[in-house]
Design a protein around this motif. Sequence first.
Motif, PDB file in Angstrom:
ATOM      1  N   GLY A   1       0.833  -1.209   0.000  1.00  0.00           N
ATOM      2  CA  GLY A   1       0.000   0.000   0.000  1.00  0.00           C
ATOM      3  C   GLY A   1       0.862   1.252   0.000  1.00  0.00           C
ATOM      4  O   GLY A   1       0.595   2.211  -0.741  1.00  0.00           O
TER       5      GLY A   1
ATOM      6  N   SER B   1      -6.759  -1.916  -5.018  1.00  0.00           N
ATOM      7  CA  SER B   1      -6.346  -2.774  -3.908  1.00  0.00           C
ATOM      8  C   SER B   1      -7.485  -3.702  -3.520  1.00  0.00           C
ATOM      9  O   SER B   1      -8.589  -3.248  -3.197  1.00  0.00           O
ATOM     10  CB  SER B   1      -5.958  -1.878  -2.714  1.00  0.00           C
TER      11      SER B   1
ATOM     12  N   ASP C   1      -8.649  -2.996   0.070  1.00  0.00           N
ATOM     13  CA  ASP C   1      -9.496  -1.795   0.181  1.00  0.00           C
ATOM     14  C   ASP C   1     -10.907  -2.094  -0.342  1.00  0.00           C
ATOM     15  O   ASP C   1     -11.908  -1.649   0.232  1.00  0.00           O
ATOM     16  CB  ASP C   1      -8.905  -0.616  -0.609  1.00  0.00           C
TER      17      ASP C   1
ATOM     18  N   ARG D   1     -12.666  -4.128   2.296  1.00  0.00           N
ATOM     19  CA  ARG D   1     -13.026  -3.315   3.477  1.00  0.00           C
ATOM     20  C   ARG D   1     -14.181  -2.371   3.144  1.00  0.00           C
ATOM     21  O   ARG D   1     -15.052  -2.132   3.972  1.00  0.00           O
ATOM     22  CB  ARG D   1     -11.800  -2.549   4.011  1.00  0.00           C
ATOM     23  N   ASP D   2     -14.214  -1.860   1.915  1.00  0.00           N
ATOM     24  CA  ASP D   2     -15.340  -1.018   1.493  1.00  0.00           C
ATOM     25  C   ASP D   2     -16.634  -1.834   1.516  1.00  0.00           C
ATOM     26  O   ASP D   2     -17.667  -1.380   2.011  1.00  0.00           O
ATOM     27  CB  ASP D   2     -15.048  -0.459   0.086  1.00  0.00           C
TER      28      ASP D   2
ATOM     29  N   GLY E   1      -8.214   4.416   2.344  1.00  0.00           N
ATOM     30  CA  GLY E   1      -7.176   3.379   2.317  1.00  0.00           C
ATOM     31  C   GLY E   1      -5.795   3.924   2.677  1.00  0.00           C
ATOM     32  O   GLY E   1      -4.812   3.195   2.635  1.00  0.00           O
TER      33      GLY E   1
END
Length: 228
Positions: free
Chosen positions: A21, A37, A40, A43-44, A135
Amino acid sequence: MGVRARLLRAVIMGPPGSGKGTVSSRIVKHFALKHLSSGDLLRDNMQRHTGVGVVAKTYIDRGQLIPDDIMTQLVLRELKNLEQYSWLLDGFPRTVPQAEALDKTCQIDTVIDLDVPFETIKQRLTARWIHPTSGRVYNLEFNPPKIHGTDDITGEPLVQRDDDKPETVTKRLQSYEAQTKPVLDYYRKKGVLKSFSGTETNKIWPHVYAFLQTKLPDVSQNEAAMQR
Ligand SMILES: Nc1nc2c(ncn2[C@@H]2O[C@H](COP(=O)(O)OP(=O)(O)O)[C@@H](O)[C@H]2O)c(=O)[nH]1
Ligand SMILES: Nc1ncnc2c1ncn2[C@@H]1O[C@H](COP(=O)(O)OP(=O)(O)O)[C@@H](O)[C@H]1O
């Protein structure tokens, strides 16, 4: 030049906490490519409680990889929207079946492998804080936020990832060893793997930068940003 440069299809790999990252955010400051990513993206989805997000959480909390079919569908759908751009994929593929599925849709030009020892990584991850919406990644020692606990750009609170707990980190490193290392061999055989070894991102970064400069022009306005 006249001839339109071919779009670059790049992947960045390395164990959890190797700096993917961090290095990716430096790459996008210099080169005109989109960063996607998988972490990311997941997680979203978890934050929005989508179907994928709910399923993904059960695996991520245990330090396990998401099943290949779910992951491949999710990432390939996002890549469809990026067809007219050069891109850098971070966190995908993590298994050989994922790499094979990716190969069916496009040809990967280059794979940047951050080869950082596991001992270095364990201590980094317990000090990692992130801004979940963007992120952006911080580290209490390496790149602390300007104001403790707060994102530099938005001023919103930073959080620690649940999966950065020491016991989960150990499981993630094990799954890297078993499932992701074979992907490095897969790309090595294809002749597209470029490994960068080291224990400090600031020492690895100039080499990554020099390597990418052979593939893409630096579009950043500020040469001093090279150091960041
Ligand atoms: N101490 C130290 N921390 C670093 C270095 N490079 C990155 N980090 C931090 O280590 C953590 C993991 O880096 P990250 O880029 O999120 O790795 P990824 O999991 O491979 O995407 C983050 O908190 C970074 O800020 C470094 O050279 N030294
Ligand atoms: N390509 C993938 N295949 C399966 N699981 C994935 C993939 N990408 C991310 N994940 C899941 O999301 C978690 C977090 O991924 P990521 O943010 O890339 O973390 P890190 O690089 O620190 O390991 C992984 O530990 C894994 O459970």
